[in-house]
Write a protein that holds these residues in place. Sequence first.
Motif, PDB file in Angstrom:
ATOM      1  N   LEU A 189       0.848  -1.183   0.000  1.00  0.00           N
ATOM      2  CA  LEU A 189       0.000   0.000   0.000  1.00  0.00           C
ATOM      3  C   LEU A 189       0.886   1.236   0.000  1.00  0.00           C
ATOM      4  N   ASP A 190       0.724   2.069  -1.009  1.00  0.00           N
ATOM      5  CA  ASP A 190       1.524   3.293  -1.145  1.00  0.00           C
ATOM      6  C   ASP A 190       0.708   4.467  -0.596  1.00  0.00           C
ATOM      7  N   ILE A 191       0.985   4.842   0.647  1.00  0.00           N
ATOM      8  CA  ILE A 191       0.255   5.927   1.303  1.00  0.00           C
ATOM      9  C   ILE A 191       1.021   7.228   1.093  1.00  0.00           C
ATOM     10  N   VAL A 192       0.354   8.229   0.526  1.00  0.00           N
ATOM     11  CA  VAL A 192       1.018   9.506   0.272  1.00  0.00           C
ATOM     12  C   VAL A 192       0.594  10.588   1.264  1.00  0.00           C
ATOM     13  N   TYR A 193      -0.512  10.331   1.973  1.00  0.00           N
ATOM     14  CA  TYR A 193      -0.931  11.258   3.033  1.00  0.00           C
ATOM     15  C   TYR A 193      -1.839  10.499   3.995  1.00  0.00           C
ATOM     16  N   GLU A 194      -1.710  10.827   5.303  1.00  0.00           N
ATOM     17  CA  GLU A 194      -2.571  10.202   6.295  1.00  0.00           C
ATOM     18  C   GLU A 194      -2.693  11.100   7.515  1.00  0.00           C
ATOM     19  N   ASP A 195      -3.902  11.170   8.067  1.00  0.00           N
ATOM     20  CA  ASP A 195      -4.106  11.800   9.362  1.00  0.00           C
ATOM     21  C   ASP A 195      -5.154  10.985  10.117  1.00  0.00           C
ATOM     22  N   ASP A 196      -5.734  11.530  11.172  1.00  0.00           N
ATOM     23  CA  ASP A 196      -6.680  10.769  11.982  1.00  0.00           C
ATOM     24  C   ASP A 196      -7.986  10.476  11.256  1.00  0.00           C
ATOM     25  N   ASN A 197      -8.274  11.240  10.198  1.00  0.00           N
ATOM     26  CA  ASN A 197      -9.572  11.138   9.530  1.00  0.00           C
ATOM     27  C   ASN A 197      -9.534  10.484   8.155  1.00  0.00           C
ATOM     28  N   ILE A 198      -8.480  10.747   7.394  1.00  0.00           N
ATOM     29  CA  ILE A 198      -8.426  10.243   6.021  1.00  0.00           C
ATOM     30  C   ILE A 198      -7.071   9.627   5.718  1.00  0.00           C
ATOM     31  N   LEU A 199      -7.053   8.887   4.639  1.00  0.00           N
ATOM     32  CA  LEU A 199      -5.828   8.297   4.103  1.00  0.00           C
ATOM     33  C   LEU A 199      -5.910   8.452   2.587  1.00  0.00           C
ATOM     34  N   ILE A 200      -4.823   8.888   1.975  1.00  0.00           N
ATOM     35  CA  ILE A 200      -4.772   9.001   0.516  1.00  0.00           C
ATOM     36  C   ILE A 200      -3.715   8.028   0.006  1.00  0.00           C
ATOM     37  N   ALA A 201      -4.152   7.104  -0.840  1.00  0.00           N
ATOM     38  CA  ALA A 201      -3.260   6.084  -1.378  1.00  0.00           C
ATOM     39  C   ALA A 201      -3.045   6.293  -2.865  1.00  0.00           C
ATOM     40  N   ASP A 202      -1.882   5.866  -3.335  1.00  0.00           N
ATOM     41  CA  ASP A 202      -1.553   5.917  -4.757  1.00  0.00           C
ATOM     42  C   ASP A 202      -1.813   4.527  -5.334  1.00  0.00           C
ATOM     43  N   LYS A 203      -2.939   4.375  -6.050  1.00  0.00           N
ATOM     44  CA  LYS A 203      -3.345   3.065  -6.564  1.00  0.00           C
ATOM     45  C   LYS A 203      -2.554   2.697  -7.818  1.00  0.00           C
ATOM     46  N   PRO A 204      -2.013   1.499  -7.871  1.00  0.00           N
ATOM     47  CA  PRO A 204      -1.304   1.089  -9.085  1.00  0.00           C
ATOM     48  C   PRO A 204      -2.269   0.606 -10.162  1.00  0.00           C
ATOM     49  N   VAL A 205      -1.799   0.584 -11.396  1.00  0.00           N
ATOM     50  CA  VAL A 205      -2.543  -0.013 -12.502  1.00  0.00           C
ATOM     51  C   VAL A 205      -2.744  -1.497 -12.212  1.00  0.00           C
ATOM     52  N   GLY A 206      -3.925  -2.002 -12.543  1.00  0.00           N
ATOM     53  CA  GLY A 206      -4.190  -3.428 -12.391  1.00  0.00           C
ATOM     54  C   GLY A 206      -4.850  -3.820 -11.092  1.00  0.00           C
ATOM     55  N   LEU A 207      -5.059  -2.872 -10.185  1.00  0.00           N
ATOM     56  CA  LEU A 207      -5.702  -3.157  -8.902  1.00  0.00           C
ATOM     57  C   LEU A 207      -7.097  -2.561  -8.902  1.00  0.00           C
ATOM     58  N   ASP A 208      -8.108  -3.374  -8.576  1.00  0.00           N
ATOM     59  CA  ASP A 208      -9.475  -2.873  -8.472  1.00  0.00           C
ATOM     60  C   ASP A 208      -9.630  -2.017  -7.222  1.00  0.00           C
ATOM     61  N   SER A 209     -10.463  -0.987  -7.318  1.00  0.00           N
ATOM     62  CA  SER A 209     -10.755  -0.168  -6.148  1.00  0.00           C
ATOM     63  C   SER A 209     -11.609  -0.945  -5.156  1.00  0.00           C
ATOM     64  N   HIS A 210     -12.652  -1.606  -5.667  1.00  0.00           N
ATOM     65  CA  HIS A 210     -13.572  -2.402  -4.855  1.00  0.00           C
ATOM     66  C   HIS A 210     -13.683  -3.801  -5.449  1.00  0.00           C
ATOM     67  N   SER A 211     -14.224  -4.708  -4.670  1.00  0.00           N
ATOM     68  CA  SER A 211     -14.495  -6.049  -5.174  1.00  0.00           C
ATOM     69  C   SER A 211     -15.620  -5.999  -6.200  1.00  0.00           C
ATOM     70  N   ASN A 212     -15.540  -6.876  -7.178  1.00  0.00           N
ATOM     71  CA  ASN A 212     -16.621  -7.040  -8.144  1.00  0.00           C
ATOM     72  C   ASN A 212     -16.707  -8.513  -8.517  1.00  0.00           C
ATOM     73  N   ALA A 213     -17.557  -8.803  -9.455  1.00  0.00           N
ATOM     74  CA  ALA A 213     -17.821 -10.204  -9.792  1.00  0.00           C
ATOM     75  C   ALA A 213     -16.587 -10.940 -10.302  1.00  0.00           C
ATOM     76  N   THR A 214     -15.623 -10.207 -10.853  1.00  0.00           N
ATOM     77  CA  THR A 214     -14.461 -10.864 -11.461  1.00  0.00           C
ATOM     78  C   THR A 214     -13.175 -10.679 -10.666  1.00  0.00           C
ATOM     79  N   SER A 215     -13.195  -9.858  -9.605  1.00  0.00           N
ATOM     80  CA  SER A 215     -11.954  -9.568  -8.882  1.00  0.00           C
ATOM     81  C   SER A 215     -11.812 -10.454  -7.654  1.00  0.00           C
ATOM     82  N   SER A 216     -10.608 -10.514  -7.128  1.00  0.00           N
ATOM     83  CA  SER A 216     -10.342 -11.243  -5.891  1.00  0.00           C
ATOM     84  C   SER A 216     -10.572 -10.309  -4.711  1.00  0.00           C
TER      85      SER A 216
END
Length: 321
Positions: free
Chosen positions: A84-111
Amino acid sequence: MKEFIINNNDSGQRIDKFISKAMPELPKSMMYRLIRKKDIKLNGKRCDISDRLSEGDVVRVYVKDEVAAEKQHDLSFRSASRELDIVYEDDNILIADKPVGLDSHSNATSSSDTLINRIKLYLCEKGEYNPQEESSFAPALCSRLDRNTSGLVTAAKNAAALREINSAVKNGQLHKIYHCITVSAPPSQEDILTAYHRKDEGRNIVRISDEPKEGFREIKTGYRVLAERSRLYLIEVTLYTGRTHQIRAHLAHIGAPLLGDGKYGDPSANKRRGVFRQALCAYSLIFDLPEDSPMSYLNGLKVTSGTPEFEKRFFAERNDK
């Protein structure tokens, strides 16, 4: 009988919304009937559907034990990757740098290895998230990116932050800037475009019109050409609205399709360059929340992704400067 003591993440919700999340096996029709019959009580008293919950409230639902069965928490995040590539974090939010090829959420075809599950695992191991202690909340993404789009995604660690960031997104107070490469020059070096957008749900494709049409919603896309090399164009895009595939479809509509885009792009150009995933990155975020927002401390913060691989590959000289 099922009893809930409302914690901070549960507060602020309407009671019917809370019960729907806390007791997903309870049919909504039964829930509304229980409220009418006074078999759902708030702090020992009858309640209305629209009553909002506060921290410390006690909600009791008087139903048979088999209906009040313990909620089964989704623990699939435990098998997600810890990468997990975290570029910013505090007590309320986290901002991650998502790589190509990774789903944001689960779906019918993802793990189960998705961005949100990686975030849940990280927060769980950090001691900031325990699903067994939550009746209705889990860390959630405030936006999402397509599987083959890289870049910044904001996640909320608590319910209050989720409401604030979602409101900011809706009201245009979270400015999103993207980098992409097009295989043709846009009509001008810089412009702000207005058009109309409709998604074909069945085919998962969108249509763009220059004129208003029934079923189409207005979109607004700003762009600026940053560099040109070998008949490729590095473009900075500012989203003023956030519709499905907006950048990909809108730029293709004006004759400047994205490199590698198999849905809206130029197949021959993609094959010639050997790129088969859209060259698109959610590059930076800038917060501009109302001063009375509890998260106005983020104002002025600009978070930037790492330089995307497609930009390094085709505009290496620019990145060496």
